[in-house]
Design a protein around this motif. Structure first.
Motif, PDB file in Angstrom:
ATOM      1  N   TYR A  21     -10.847  -9.734  -2.840  1.00 35.19           N
ATOM      2  CA  TYR A  21      -9.922  -9.815  -2.053  1.00 35.19           C
ATOM      3  C   TYR A  21      -9.006  -8.580  -2.458  1.00 35.19           C
ATOM      4  O   TYR A  21      -8.269  -8.203  -1.637  1.00 35.19           O
ATOM      5  N   GLY A  22      -8.762  -8.640  -3.726  1.00 30.80           N
ATOM      6  CA  GLY A  22      -7.961  -7.708  -4.302  1.00 30.80           C
ATOM      7  C   GLY A  22      -8.170  -6.236  -3.944  1.00 30.80           C
ATOM      8  O   GLY A  22      -7.191  -5.346  -3.730  1.00 30.80           O
ATOM      9  N   ILE A  23      -9.481  -5.962  -4.013  1.00 33.34           N
ATOM     10  CA  ILE A  23     -10.308  -4.737  -3.792  1.00 33.34           C
ATOM     11  C   ILE A  23      -9.797  -4.374  -2.169  1.00 33.34           C
ATOM     12  O   ILE A  23      -9.273  -3.226  -1.714  1.00 33.34           O
ATOM     13  N   MET A  24      -9.969  -5.370  -1.503  1.00 34.85           N
ATOM     14  CA  MET A  24      -9.681  -5.294   0.178  1.00 34.85           C
ATOM     15  C   MET A  24      -8.186  -4.895   0.526  1.00 34.85           C
ATOM     16  O   MET A  24      -8.052  -4.031   1.229  1.00 34.85           O
ATOM     17  N   GLN A  25      -7.334  -5.613  -0.317  1.00 35.65           N
ATOM     18  CA  GLN A  25      -5.911  -5.205  -0.184  1.00 35.65           C
ATOM     19  C   GLN A  25      -5.419  -3.712  -0.638  1.00 35.65           C
ATOM     20  O   GLN A  25      -4.719  -3.332   0.133  1.00 35.65           O
ATOM     21  N   GLU A  26      -5.922  -3.676  -1.743  1.00 34.67           N
ATOM     22  CA  GLU A  26      -5.754  -2.265  -2.318  1.00 34.67           C
ATOM     23  C   GLU A  26      -6.226  -0.943  -1.409  1.00 34.67           C
ATOM     24  O   GLU A  26      -5.551   0.004  -1.144  1.00 34.67           O
ATOM     25  N   VAL A  27      -7.648  -1.182  -0.898  1.00 35.17           N
ATOM     26  CA  VAL A  27      -7.980  -0.121   0.187  1.00 35.17           C
ATOM     27  C   VAL A  27      -7.120  -0.121   1.218  1.00 35.17           C
ATOM     28  O   VAL A  27      -6.774   0.977   1.667  1.00 35.17           O
ATOM     29  N   ALA A  28      -6.642  -1.098   1.911  1.00 37.74           N
ATOM     30  CA  ALA A  28      -5.711  -1.191   2.952  1.00 37.74           C
ATOM     31  C   ALA A  28      -4.434  -0.464   2.393  1.00 37.74           C
ATOM     32  O   ALA A  28      -3.904   0.262   3.338  1.00 37.74           O
ATOM     33  N   ARG A  29      -3.826  -0.795   1.401  1.00 44.02           N
ATOM     34  CA  ARG A  29      -2.664  -0.283   0.886  1.00 44.02           C
ATOM     35  C   ARG A  29      -2.661   1.163   0.583  1.00 44.02           C
ATOM     36  O   ARG A  29      -1.905   1.938   1.391  1.00 44.02           O
ATOM     37  N   GLN A  30      -3.847   1.648  -0.072  1.00 43.94           N
ATOM     38  CA  GLN A  30      -3.966   3.258  -0.337  1.00 43.94           C
ATOM     39  C   GLN A  30      -4.090   4.007   1.037  1.00 43.94           C
ATOM     40  O   GLN A  30      -3.903   5.064   0.881  1.00 43.94           O
ATOM     41  N   SER A  31      -4.961   3.391   1.895  1.00 43.04           N
ATOM     42  CA  SER A  31      -4.817   3.988   3.219  1.00 43.04           C
ATOM     43  C   SER A  31      -3.764   3.797   4.193  1.00 43.04           C
ATOM     44  O   SER A  31      -3.928   4.136   5.443  1.00 43.04           O
ATOM     45  N   ASP A  32      -2.864   3.040   3.745  1.00 47.55           N
ATOM     46  CA  ASP A  32      -1.466   2.741   4.817  1.00 47.55           C
ATOM     47  C   ASP A  32      -2.289   2.135   5.937  1.00 47.55           C
ATOM     48  O   ASP A  32      -1.731   2.224   7.109  1.00 47.55           O
ATOM     49  N   GLY A  33      -3.129   1.199   5.795  1.00 49.39           N
ATOM     50  CA  GLY A  33      -3.731   0.434   6.784  1.00 49.39           C
ATOM     51  C   GLY A  33      -4.489   0.986   7.737  1.00 49.39           C
ATOM     52  O   GLY A  33      -5.096   0.406   8.633  1.00 49.39           O
ATOM     53  N   GLN A  34      -5.147   2.059   7.430  1.00 55.45           N
ATOM     54  CA  GLN A  34      -5.905   3.038   8.324  1.00 55.45           C
ATOM     55  C   GLN A  34      -7.122   2.611   8.094  1.00 55.45           C
ATOM     56  O   GLN A  34      -7.932   2.863   9.034  1.00 55.45           O
ATOM     57  N   TYR A  35      -7.687   2.032   7.053  1.00 55.47           N
ATOM     58  CA  TYR A  35      -9.042   1.809   6.657  1.00 55.47           C
ATOM     59  C   TYR A  35      -8.866   0.476   6.212  1.00 55.47           C
ATOM     60  O   TYR A  35      -8.319   0.135   5.036  1.00 55.47           O
ATOM     61  N   LYS A  36      -9.641  -0.460   6.832  1.00 58.38           N
ATOM     62  CA  LYS A  36      -9.746  -1.860   6.292  1.00 58.38           C
ATOM     63  C   LYS A  36     -11.397  -2.082   6.234  1.00 58.38           C
ATOM     64  O   LYS A  36     -12.098  -1.824   6.988  1.00 58.38           O
ATOM     65  N   ILE A  37     -11.556  -2.707   4.985  1.00 58.26           N
ATOM     66  CA  ILE A  37     -12.975  -3.096   4.414  1.00 58.26           C
ATOM     67  C   ILE A  37     -13.211  -4.572   4.732  1.00 58.26           C
ATOM     68  O   ILE A  37     -12.312  -5.436   4.141  1.00 58.26           O
TER      69      ILE A  37
END
Length: 107
Positions: A21-37
């Motif tokens: 879940y932390g990875i999913m949150q960090e991916v969203a944060r790093q992409s400014d919400g443009q990429y969600k996994i």
């Protein structure tokens, strides 16, 4: 070249070990919400990255966390692959910028 999901997962693990879940949150944060996994994509890709030796499961979770959570981290090989991919992408972007600035030839 890394697949898009891996290109987002690896940088999320660069600063610290993370659970899914932390990875999913960090991916969203790093992409400014443009990429969600989603979980399916995440865990399929984590399995592939572990098979390739880029990611490994951390030996144990941090002290104050749920012991049932699995944590993941980059291997030293994963750091090297991520660094090489960043350099490759920087070259692609640099070349694209040069071509965008160049005047177009008449056809």
């Amino acid at each position: 070249p890394l697949p898009p999901a891996a290109l987002h997962i690896l940088p999320s693990l660069a600063p610290e070990d993370r659970h899914g879940y932390g990875i999913m949150q960090e991916v969203a944060r790093q992409s400014d919400g443009q990429y969600k996994i989603g979980p399916g994509t995440l865990y399929d890709n984590l399995q592939k990255l572990m098979t390739q030796g880029l990611v490994e499961e951390s030996p144990r979770p941090p002290v104050h966390d749920d012991a049932r959570r699995r944590y993941y981290r980059l291997t030293s090989f994963g750091h090297g692959v991520l660094s090489a991919e960043i350099a490759r992408l920087e070259t692609v972007v640099r070349e694209a910028k040069v071509h965008l600035r160049a005047p177009r030839r008449a056809t």
